[in-house]
Scaffold this motif. Structure first.
Motif: not given
Length: 553
Positions: A280-286, A289-296
């Motif tokens: 929950x910290x600021x600045x997490x690069x989602x 975390x892994x190459x196959x799953x993205x967050x948008x």
């Protein structure tokens, strides 16, 4: 020179625009000046209007009334629209307490005014007029004059008392807030105490070791508990899985779960073990975390989605993506199946690259579309608000009806549209910049015309034998209750100073003071608490004014 003279003195549409524009421009320019860190902000527009009135500048009376009505109704409707999405939630959490403090201001002010009658020798009807002016409540004045007419008594002096005390009633709340801030407010009181309520989501990582859930699908697990959660990723050995409703949970699966902070311990019991990692910290690069799953993050700009529940869209089955949370304004909401989407929501979706592209087109995600303010819905809302304000309301024991008026009707309609519009598939979204612009414009127009109208007779009125005494009494009725209750609320340490200012401004029906509070304090807590207490406070003022006349005269 005749041309310039007519530009300021000959009533016309051009002359009206010139006078009002100069008052607003001059007032806003003076509002930028600070003396020892204090500025009256947009309140200067009111003072410049009074000075213009004293210089015998005037505009057509019908036009002045139109601009004043239009400005106030635009300001309060857009304010209601702005706070509407969070209004009912705030009422559930602390609305009762906010309104009790507002009523405390009203009760203390009324009792103080009654106490001043034997001390000053002012007659009760005139004191009611002073109370109406000191609290800037013209609907209350209307109720009082109606009650006097019903009793066959003259009401001219009551209206005059209101007119004399109204200008200082407008600025008295600001003066009280400045005094409280300088003498009693500590740095911690200026911090937004309720910002934690803006994030209704909590992200945590769990390991599935509970035998009760191992071997079951996510849909089956969801039916086992009343808790709301979204599993956005599953790590199974070296494999990363985008979970769907029919995904089976295996022992030792590592789950990234979006839930609420309150349900964190219950989630540990449900899944078995929590991984000690701060997601929950600021600045997490989602996306790292892994190459196959993205967050948008996608913006909801497809109008047909406005008001639809997330569960109705079947996004996991149709697109293979999960919605982890929804950001509405500054508030982060858990993306549960029963959450209704609103036009302009920012939706966080998790999935594979191609699936995200398809889902993005489904939501619309046209940021350019959001930049166009929805002016048509605003004017339609103002119309309905003014219509609501004109409806007569009959209360038991009252001989005459009361109305919400040009301020009460639009603000309530704005709150209703902002809060419930999506349920009726009514698009009320307006960009932040457009909303702020309309609120500032409406308030500036209202204050310019209010000052211009008040200024023409201000000095003449206070030079009457009783005029100066009335001004002083009215100023005390404004100042004392606000100071007393404001300091008491501050000492409870339950609210930030912005929320306290909103309570005080709403209880005194003072939009100009609210403008000052918004200009000088961070966040929107002043606007939220103002909108929460204004409707009930206005009703109480109107009823009290009529009851004082009917039962004590």
């Amino acid at each position: 020179m005749d041309y310039l003279n007519s530009l300021f003195t000959l009533h016309s549409s051009v002359q009206t625009v010139v006078i009002v524009s100069l008052i607003i421009a001059g007032g806003l320019a003076l509002g930028k000046i600070k003396v020892k860190g204090i500025s009256l902000g947009i309140a200067w527009v009111f003072f410049v209007g009074i000075m213009a009135g004293e210089l015998h500048l005037s505009i057509d009376a019908t036009t002045l009334d139109y601009i004043e009505t239009f400005g106030l109704s635009m300001f309060v409707y857009c304010l209601g629209l702005h706070v509407g999405p969070n209004f009912f939630g705030s009422l559930r959490h602390e609305g009762l307490a906010l309104n009790l403090w507002s009523l405390a201001v009203i009760v203390v002010g009324t009792l103080f005014a009654l106490l001043l009658i034997p001390i000053t020798g002012v007659k009760l009807p005139d004191m009611v007029g002073l109370l109406c002016g000191a609290t800037t409540n013209t609907p209350a004045l209307g109720a009082a004059t109606q009650a006097l007419s019903h009793l066959g008594l003259p009401s001219s002096s009551v209206a005059l008392a209101t007119a004399v005390t109204y200008p200082l009633g407008v600025v008295g709340v600001i003066i009280a807030m400045v005094i409280i801030r300088k003498l009693f407010v500590k740095p911690d009181d200026l911090k937004l105490k309720n910002r934690a309520d803006d994030d209704h989501t909590y992200i945590a990582q769990f390991v599935a070791i509970n035998p009760a859930i191992v071997g079951k699908t996510i849909a089956e697990i969801a039916h086992l508990t009343h808790l709301k959660f979204i599993i956005s990723r599953i790590w199974r050995g070296n494999e990363v899985i985008v979970p769907l409703a029919d995904t089976v949970i295996h022992v030792n699966d590592s789950l990234l779960v979006v839930t609420t902070k309150e349900d964190e311990e219950a989630m540990v019991l449900l899944f078995g073990k929590q991984v000690e990692k701060d997601w929950n910290r600021e600045g997490v690069d989602w996306n790292a975390i892994d190459a196959n799953v993205e967050s948008r993050v996608c913006v909801v700009t497809r109008t047909s989605l406005n008001g639809k529940r997330l569960g109705q869209m079947h996004l996991r089955d149709a697109y293979g993506v999960n919605v982890s949370r929804v950001i509405r304004g500054d508030i982060k909401l858990l993306a549960s199946d029963d959450l209704r989407l609103e036009y302009g929501d920012r939706v966080t979706i998790v999935g594979k690259h191609d699936d995200l592209n398809n889902a993005e087109h489904f939501f619309g995600n046209s940021v350019k579309t959001l930049e166009e303010p929805n002016i048509g819905s605003i004017f339609l809302g103002i119309f309905f608000g003014l219509a609501l304000g004109c409806i007569p309301i009959n209360l038991p024991g009252m001989d005459s009806s009361i109305r919400l008026g040009i301020a009460g009707g639009p603000i309530i309609m704005g709150i209703i549209v902002g809060a419930l519009g999506p349920r009726m598939h009514f698009i009320s979204y307006t960009t932040r910049s457009a909303s702020l612009m309309l609120r500032k414009l409406g308030l500036a127009l209202y204050l310019a015309c209010l000052g211009l109208d008040s200024g023409k007779d201000f000095l003449t009125t206070i030079m009457r034998p009783e005029g100066l005494a009335w001004v002083g009494i009215g100023f005390l009725i404004t100042l004392i209750p606000v100071l007393i209750i404001g300091v008491i609320v501050l000492k409870t340490h339950k609210y930030d100073f912005g929320s306290i200012c909103g309570i005080l401004c709403g209880s005194m029906a003072n939009p100009m003071a609210l403008g000052y509070a918004n200009d000088t304090m961070p966040g929107d807590t002043a606007s939220v608490s103002y909108a929460s207490v204004y409707p009930l406070g206005m009703f109480a003022r109107v009823v009290i004014a009529q009851m004082l006349i009917m039962f004590l005269v």
